[in-house]
Design a protein around this motif. Structure first.
Motif: not given
Length: 221
Positions: A162-166, A176-178
């Motif tokens: 959840i934190a990585a997706i947000l 790249a953000g994920l």
């Protein structure tokens, strides 16, 4: 009412987001990107001031005496890997929206003061602010509201995801953000110290800033 422990980690991030929204609003009202470049300096000063003013509340930023060369070496390598991924994960489906970028040139001459402020902010202030919010606070809070009691190694797959997706949707280069969010989270969980993802994040942003200036790929800013 927001708990003070939560607020201390949300406030610097919220200030950063406020300035991002302000920049977008000014652009929509006809301001030119060059006219609002100094807003970045204001944003960094405000965020740094909040972090410094509330520094005594950040127990997770106590220096880890037990961490050794291996911990820091892995963090540096991870930061480089994320940088390489960041500049290559640019396929159309990996991009959300359109980044305005940050062009420090005046009449084709680079304004090195702007460049210095941008790189210093991205490499020294942003990693501390974002890791405090995304990893130390949000990821652990998802695991349990009393997040300070959660050992990083105890964070489960659900909280990590959840934190990585947000974190991903907060960036125009969402894929790249994920990837970055997962890497930084794993560093925190494995090392047990927030300084590990902070260092990796700083390496990523620092190298990215230098690469942007050398190559002129201003859109990545």
């Amino acid at each position: 009412m927001v708990d003070r422990t939560n607020l201390y980690r949300i406030a610097p991030f919220a200030a950063y987001v406020f300035f991002m929204i302000l920049e977008d609003v000014l652009l929509k009202f006809g301001w030119e990107a060059n006219d609002i470049r100094w807003l970045y300096a204001a944003k960094i000063i405000v965020v740094a001031g909040l972090l410094w003013g509330m520094r005594s509340a950040y127990s997770e930023l106590r220096w880890p005496g037990a961490a050794g060369f291996r911990t820091w070496g892995i963090a540096v390598i991870a930061g480089i890997v994320v940088f390489v991924a960041w500049i290559n994960m640019t396929a159309d489906w990996m991009v959300m929206g359109e980044a305005v970028g940050f062009d420090p040139r005046n009449d084709d001459e680079i304004d090195w003061v702007f460049v210095a402020v941008r790189i210093a902010g991205a490499a020294l202030v942003v990693p501390v602010m974002e890791e405090l919010f995304w990893r130390s606070f949000l990821m652990r809070w998802i695991q349990h509201p009393n997040f300070l009691s959660v050992d990083p190694a105890q964070v489960g797959l659900k909280a990590l995801a959840i934190a990585a997706i947000l974190f991903a949707v907060a960036h125009s280069l969402w894929f790249a953000g994920l990837f970055a969010g997962i890497v930084y989270s794993l560093l925190y969980m494995r090392s047990g110290t927030l300084w590990s993802p902070i260092l990796a994040h700083a390496v990523t942003n620092g190298i990215l800033g230098i690469w942007i200036v050398v190559t002129g790929n201003w859109g990545f800013w």
